[in-house]
Design an enzyme around this catalytic site. Sequence first.
Site, PDB file in Angstrom:
ATOM      1  N   VAL A  51       0.919  -1.063   0.125  1.00  0.00           N
ATOM      2  CA  VAL A  51       0.114   0.178   0.025  1.00  0.00           C
ATOM      3  C   VAL A  51       0.885   1.303   0.073  1.00  0.00           C
ATOM      4  CG1 VAL A  51      -0.278  -0.106   2.571  1.00  0.00           C
ATOM      5  CG2 VAL A  51      -1.782   1.123   1.153  1.00  0.00           C
ATOM      6  N   SER A  52       0.740   2.252  -0.969  1.00  0.00           N
ATOM      7  CA  SER A  52       1.704   3.121  -1.047  1.00  0.00           C
ATOM      8  C   SER A  52       1.771   4.343   0.006  1.00  0.00           C
ATOM      9  CB  SER A  52       0.964   3.892  -2.263  1.00  0.00           C
ATOM     10  OG  SER A  52       0.846   3.223  -3.460  1.00  0.00           O
TER      11      SER A  52
END
Length: 208
Positions: A51-52
């Site tokens: 997840v960025s």
Amino acid sequence: MVETQLRRRGIRSERVLEVMGEVPRERFLPPESRSRAYADQALPLALGQTVSQPYMVAAMTEALELTLTDRVLEVGTGSGYQTCILSRLAAEVYSVERLEPLARSAELLLKELGCTNVHLRVGDGSLGWPEAAPFDAILVTAAAPDVPPSLKAQLSPHGGRLVIPVGDRFVQDLLKLTRHGDEFRQRRLMACRFVPLVGEEGWEGDGP
Ligand code: SAM
């Protein structure tokens, strides 16, 4: 997170900052990463995905210049965190994820959080979602070797925006394309590093 990681680094859209402050990032993470949910970093998801970093999520979202009437395509649902943010800033969000287990858990969570304007599909998002095109905005959250022609074709000719990391498997440029008729204006936003877009108009496999 909003003040120190986002506003101070130049995120200006009050609506993006507000939504980033509302969406519970910890809910989208595996239990072992939850204590770091608001840290200034990307975090691991299942199946080797990520997840960025919050700043990257905010910068990409801001670059899309969304309005509440926009129809958006997201390629790479992952945990559903970015999807949830998009769903609060646009009319409809179409999101495609290649890995079924990720798509299924994102689907449950997005339902629980009341994101009723999200449509999810398991498949190769490098080919877009042709039946739902054209899109006012397209966000690709995995790195492509080139801009997929199918995504360009599915972008609205009336000022559609496409944000996508393009480069090799290790480092990429985050690009923003804006379409007017058959013309695409392209701007480089920043350097970035994403997991590969694996598919017909992306890379052939996960490995280097
Ligand atoms: N935006 C996500 C979030 O908020 O959790 C993170 C996305 S993660 C950096 C990239 C995702 O793209 C991974 O879940 C990966 O499986 C997915 N992906 C890679 N290639 C794809 C493709 N061709 N079609 C759809 N999803 C793809």
